[in-house]
Design a protein around this motif. Structure first.
Motif, short mmCIF file in Angstrom:
data_model
loop_
_atom_site.label_atom_id
_atom_site.label_comp_id
_atom_site.label_asym_id
_atom_site.label_seq_id
_atom_site.Cartn_x
_atom_site.Cartn_y
_atom_site.Cartn_z
N CYS A 57 44.26 41.96 -0.22
CA CYS A 57 43.54 41.98 -1.89
C CYS A 57 43.76 40.37 -2.37
O CYS A 57 44.70 40.51 -2.45
N ALA A 58 42.79 39.86 -2.60
CA ALA A 58 43.18 38.39 -3.43
C ALA A 58 42.49 38.71 -4.67
O ALA A 58 41.54 39.23 -5.11
N GLU A 59 43.47 37.79 -5.63
CA GLU A 59 42.92 37.98 -6.97
C GLU A 59 41.59 37.13 -7.40
O GLU A 59 41.50 36.22 -6.71
N ALA A 60 40.45 37.95 -7.94
CA ALA A 60 39.38 37.48 -8.24
C ALA A 60 39.20 36.01 -8.97
O ALA A 60 40.12 35.94 -10.02
N GLU A 61 38.60 34.90 -8.43
CA GLU A 61 38.50 33.65 -9.37
C GLU A 61 37.68 34.13 -10.52
O GLU A 61 36.68 34.51 -10.52
N LYS A 62 38.16 33.39 -11.71
CA LYS A 62 37.46 33.68 -12.94
C LYS A 62 36.09 32.65 -12.73
O LYS A 62 36.29 31.65 -12.14
N ILE A 63 34.90 33.37 -13.25
CA ILE A 63 33.76 32.74 -13.32
C ILE A 63 33.85 31.80 -14.24
O ILE A 63 34.00 31.97 -15.59
N LYS A 64 33.47 30.33 -14.00
CA LYS A 64 33.27 29.36 -14.96
C LYS A 64 32.09 28.61 -14.72
O LYS A 64 31.57 28.53 -13.44
N PRO A 65 31.49 27.89 -15.62
CA PRO A 65 30.47 26.71 -15.61
C PRO A 65 30.61 25.94 -14.30
O PRO A 65 31.94 25.36 -14.41
N GLY A 66 29.62 25.41 -13.66
CA GLY A 66 29.94 24.54 -12.60
C GLY A 66 30.16 25.23 -11.03
O GLY A 66 30.23 24.55 -10.07
N MET A 67 30.30 26.71 -11.08
CA MET A 67 30.65 27.31 -10.07
C MET A 67 29.40 27.57 -9.23
O MET A 67 28.42 27.57 -9.67
N PHE A 68 29.54 27.89 -7.93
CA PHE A 68 28.61 28.21 -7.07
C PHE A 68 28.20 29.60 -6.80
O PHE A 68 29.20 30.26 -6.94
N TYR A 69 26.82 29.90 -6.96
CA TYR A 69 26.52 31.43 -6.57
C TYR A 69 25.97 31.78 -5.49
O TYR A 69 24.98 30.96 -5.12
N TYR A 70 26.32 32.82 -4.84
CA TYR A 70 25.77 32.97 -3.33
C TYR A 70 24.82 34.46 -3.56
O TYR A 70 25.81 35.63 -3.45
N ALA A 71 23.75 34.37 -3.52
CA ALA A 71 23.20 35.61 -3.71
C ALA A 71 23.15 36.66 -2.38
O ALA A 71 23.06 38.16 -2.94
N GLY A 72 23.44 36.03 -1.39
CA GLY A 72 23.67 36.88 -0.16
C GLY A 72 24.57 37.95 -0.37
O GLY A 72 24.43 39.27 0.23
N ASP A 73 25.72 37.84 -1.00
CA ASP A 73 26.78 38.71 -1.30
C ASP A 73 27.12 38.84 -2.90
O ASP A 73 28.31 39.29 -3.11
N ARG A 74 26.48 38.24 -3.69
CA ARG A 74 26.60 37.98 -5.03
C ARG A 74 28.14 37.65 -5.51
O ARG A 74 28.72 38.16 -6.18
N SER A 75 28.50 36.55 -4.68
CA SER A 75 29.74 35.98 -4.95
C SER A 75 29.79 34.76 -5.70
O SER A 75 28.65 34.09 -5.55
N PHE A 76 30.83 34.24 -6.12
CA PHE A 76 30.95 32.97 -6.55
C PHE A 76 32.21 32.37 -6.21
O PHE A 76 33.12 32.79 -5.85
N SER A 77 32.05 30.98 -6.05
CA SER A 77 33.14 29.98 -5.67
C SER A 77 33.05 28.92 -6.33
O SER A 77 32.04 28.23 -6.45
N SER A 78 34.27 28.08 -6.71
CA SER A 78 34.56 26.82 -7.14
C SER A 78 34.09 25.71 -6.02
O SER A 78 33.85 24.66 -6.48
N GLU A 79 34.13 26.25 -4.88
CA GLU A 79 33.86 25.24 -3.65
C GLU A 79 32.81 25.62 -2.95
O GLU A 79 32.56 26.85 -2.74
N LEU A 80 32.25 24.64 -2.24
CA LEU A 80 31.27 25.08 -1.26
C LEU A 80 31.94 25.90 -0.09
O LEU A 80 32.97 25.42 0.33
N ILE A 81 31.30 26.87 0.51
CA ILE A 81 31.59 27.87 1.39
C ILE A 81 30.89 27.49 2.70
O ILE A 81 29.33 27.75 2.77
N ALA A 82 31.46 26.94 3.95
CA ALA A 82 30.52 26.64 5.06
C ALA A 82 29.84 28.12 5.62
O ALA A 82 30.24 28.94 5.40
#
Length: 219
Positions: free
Chosen positions: A38-63
């Protein structure tokens, strides 16, 4: 658990191993835990990317994953906010000068619904709101997005620099210059409000004029 283990001079792995040896944890669960730490969830902040496929957020692009939207605003709890859709189009608010009489104290999702109801009753057009209601791109389904209110757009555009920095990672001209965007908020009669992403400035304009439309989702 990590802090308590450290105080005892143990690693988290030592604690889990102890649980297993004392039969407080099953072998199958332990194996699954080791495979999927289990990894600590990244805090959601303006400028992050949203991926509707799995409803996840990331501060960097995910290949290999399709960016669906960019986080535009987050409330104080850090759990709720607004997502800005990637696609944009230039449309009138209403080429037939639809008048709805929208209440001020409701959000863009409610305003969009009321606009569409007025379209049906009056047999007129509301191109900006209709486009947002039908928005189905990048993993987002029709009916999920809406035309944001004036206040919602201002909240988002106050974070324009963060949004632009994120968008530059996959789209060079995200704003396409300094342009106005339609909100779902009416002024009076044949006028509605537009907002500038450059400085969040608000201006009222004739509904039959064409401006950019940016759809928004709430989370």
């Amino acid at each position: 658990m990590r802090l308590e283990a450290a105080n005892l001079g143990l690693s988290p792995e030592d604690v889990v191993k102890g649980w297993y040896q004392n039969q407080h944890i099953h072998r199958e669960f332990l194996q699954e835990l080791l495979k999927n730490p289990c990894a600590e969830a990244e805090k959601i902040k303006p400028g992050m990317f949203y991926y509707a496929g799995d409803r996840s957020f990331s501060s960097e692009l995910i290949a290999g994953k399709q960016v669906s939207a960019i986080v535009g605003w987050v409330d104080e709890s850090g759990k709720h906010g607004l997502l800005l859709g990637i696609r944009t189009v230039s449309l009138p608010w209403s080429s037939s000068n639809l008048e709805v009489g929208l209440p001020e104290n409701v959000d863009g999702r409610v305003k969009t619904r009321l606009i569409l109801e007025a379209v049906h009753k009056q047999n007129k057009k509301a191109e900006a709101a209709e486009w947002c209601a039908a928005y189905a791109f990048d993993g987002i389904h029709a009916g999920e997005a809406f035309l944001p209110s004036r206040e919602e757009l201002r909240k988002i555009f106050l974070n324009a620099a963060l949004i632009q920095n994120a968008a530059a990672k996959f789209e060079e001209n995200f704003w396409s210059g300094q342009y106005w965007c339609w909100s779902s908020s009416e002024d009076t009669g044949r006028f509605a409000w537009v907002v500038s992403p450059a400085d969040a400035y608000v201006y009222d304009s004739d509904k039959n004029r064409s401006y950019h439309v940016r759809c928004v989702l709430a989370f």
